[in-house]
Motif scaffolding. Structure first.
Motif, PDB file in Angstrom:
ATOM      1  N   ARG A  91       0.832  -1.204   0.000  1.00  0.00           N
ATOM      2  CA  ARG A  91       0.000   0.000   0.000  1.00  0.00           C
ATOM      3  C   ARG A  91       0.863   1.249   0.000  1.00  0.00           C
ATOM      4  N   ARG A  92       0.705   2.073  -1.045  1.00  0.00           N
ATOM      5  CA  ARG A  92       1.427   3.351  -1.151  1.00  0.00           C
ATOM      6  C   ARG A  92       0.491   4.532  -1.363  1.00  0.00           C
ATOM      7  N   PHE A  93      -0.623   4.281  -2.021  1.00  0.00           N
ATOM      8  CA  PHE A  93      -1.576   5.333  -2.362  1.00  0.00           C
ATOM      9  C   PHE A  93      -2.968   4.876  -1.953  1.00  0.00           C
ATOM     10  N   ASN A  94      -3.977   5.741  -2.185  1.00  0.00           N
ATOM     11  CA  ASN A  94      -5.339   5.303  -1.900  1.00  0.00           C
ATOM     12  C   ASN A  94      -5.714   4.195  -2.881  1.00  0.00           C
ATOM     13  N   ILE A  95      -6.718   3.431  -2.505  1.00  0.00           N
ATOM     14  CA  ILE A  95      -6.997   2.207  -3.245  1.00  0.00           C
ATOM     15  C   ILE A  95      -7.430   2.480  -4.672  1.00  0.00           C
ATOM     16  N   ALA A  96      -8.184   3.552  -4.889  1.00  0.00           N
ATOM     17  CA  ALA A  96      -8.638   3.848  -6.256  1.00  0.00           C
ATOM     18  C   ALA A  96      -7.465   4.164  -7.172  1.00  0.00           C
ATOM     19  N   THR A  97      -6.425   4.783  -6.615  1.00  0.00           N
ATOM     20  CA  THR A  97      -5.241   5.139  -7.400  1.00  0.00           C
ATOM     21  C   THR A  97      -4.365   3.931  -7.657  1.00  0.00           C
ATOM     22  N   GLN A  98      -4.230   3.068  -6.654  1.00  0.00           N
ATOM     23  CA  GLN A  98      -3.271   1.974  -6.770  1.00  0.00           C
ATOM     24  C   GLN A  98      -3.859   0.709  -7.382  1.00  0.00           C
ATOM     25  N   CYS A  99      -5.171   0.624  -7.478  1.00  0.00           N
ATOM     26  CA  CYS A  99      -5.785  -0.578  -8.034  1.00  0.00           C
ATOM     27  C   CYS A  99      -5.654  -0.570  -9.560  1.00  0.00           C
ATOM     28  N   ARG A 100      -4.439  -0.702 -10.008  1.00  0.00           N
ATOM     29  CA  ARG A 100      -4.115  -0.721 -11.433  1.00  0.00           C
ATOM     30  C   ARG A 100      -3.027  -1.764 -11.646  1.00  0.00           C
ATOM     31  N   VAL A 101      -2.838  -2.166 -12.874  1.00  0.00           N
ATOM     32  CA  VAL A 101      -1.822  -3.175 -13.177  1.00  0.00           C
ATOM     33  C   VAL A 101      -0.454  -2.717 -12.678  1.00  0.00           C
ATOM     34  N   ASN A 102      -0.104  -1.462 -12.925  1.00  0.00           N
ATOM     35  CA  ASN A 102       1.221  -0.988 -12.510  1.00  0.00           C
ATOM     36  C   ASN A 102       1.293  -0.644 -11.037  1.00  0.00           C
ATOM     37  N   GLY A 103       0.207  -0.824 -10.298  1.00  0.00           N
ATOM     38  CA  GLY A 103       0.224  -0.625  -8.853  1.00  0.00           C
ATOM     39  C   GLY A 103       0.488  -1.900  -8.078  1.00  0.00           C
ATOM     40  N   MET A 104       0.565  -3.020  -8.782  1.00  0.00           N
ATOM     41  CA  MET A 104       0.748  -4.318  -8.162  1.00  0.00           C
ATOM     42  C   MET A 104       2.179  -4.824  -8.390  1.00  0.00           C
ATOM     43  N   GLU A 105       2.697  -5.554  -7.397  1.00  0.00           N
ATOM     44  CA  GLU A 105       4.071  -6.047  -7.480  1.00  0.00           C
ATOM     45  C   GLU A 105       4.158  -7.548  -7.705  1.00  0.00           C
TER      46      GLU A 105
END
Length: 126
Positions: free
Chosen positions: A100-114
């Motif tokens: 978790r680095r950003f709010n969920i709406a911002t990070q729930c993207r392909v490039n937000g996952m490791e």
């Protein structure tokens, strides 16, 4: 490192239901868990994400009201309950996790996952 293993895919008729599971190899507190999908000829796209810390959720507009994401932190597992399935839901569904680095709406993207699982195929067809 986190290993993710999906299960629960299969063939279902339109209007039917399936539940996908994603088991993580270790505790993922502080991570977002997510489901993404990729249909043939398309890019991988978000379906839904959930916070392991506070349970907040995010859904793609196309699945709101039909899909429900949940998690069991004791089992290091994230679920995706899919109801009222449509042929356009046919895809390979991937489980993912991201710190978790950003709010969920911002990070729930392909490039937000490791971390990513290998995927499970869901086919909606009569």
């Amino acid at each position: 490192q986190v290993q993710l293993v999906e299960s629960g895919g299969g063939l279902v008729q339109p209007g039917g239901s399936l539940r996908l599971s994603c088991a993580a190899s270790r505790n993922t507190l502080g991570y977002y868990g997510g489901w993404f999908r990729q249909a043939p000829g398309t890019e991988r796209a978000q379906v839904s994400c959930i916070s392991s810390s506070d349970g907040s959720t995010h859904y793609a507009d196309s699945v709101k009201g039909r899909f429900t994401i949940s998690r069991d932190n004791a089992k290091n597992t994230v679920y995706l309950q899919m109801n009222s399935l449509k042929p356009e839901d046919t895809a390979v569904y991937y489980c993912a996790a991201g710190l978790r680095r950003f709010n969920i709406a911002t990070q729930c993207r392909v490039n937000g996952m490791e971390y990513w699982g290998k995927g499970t195929l869901v086919t909606v067809s009569s």
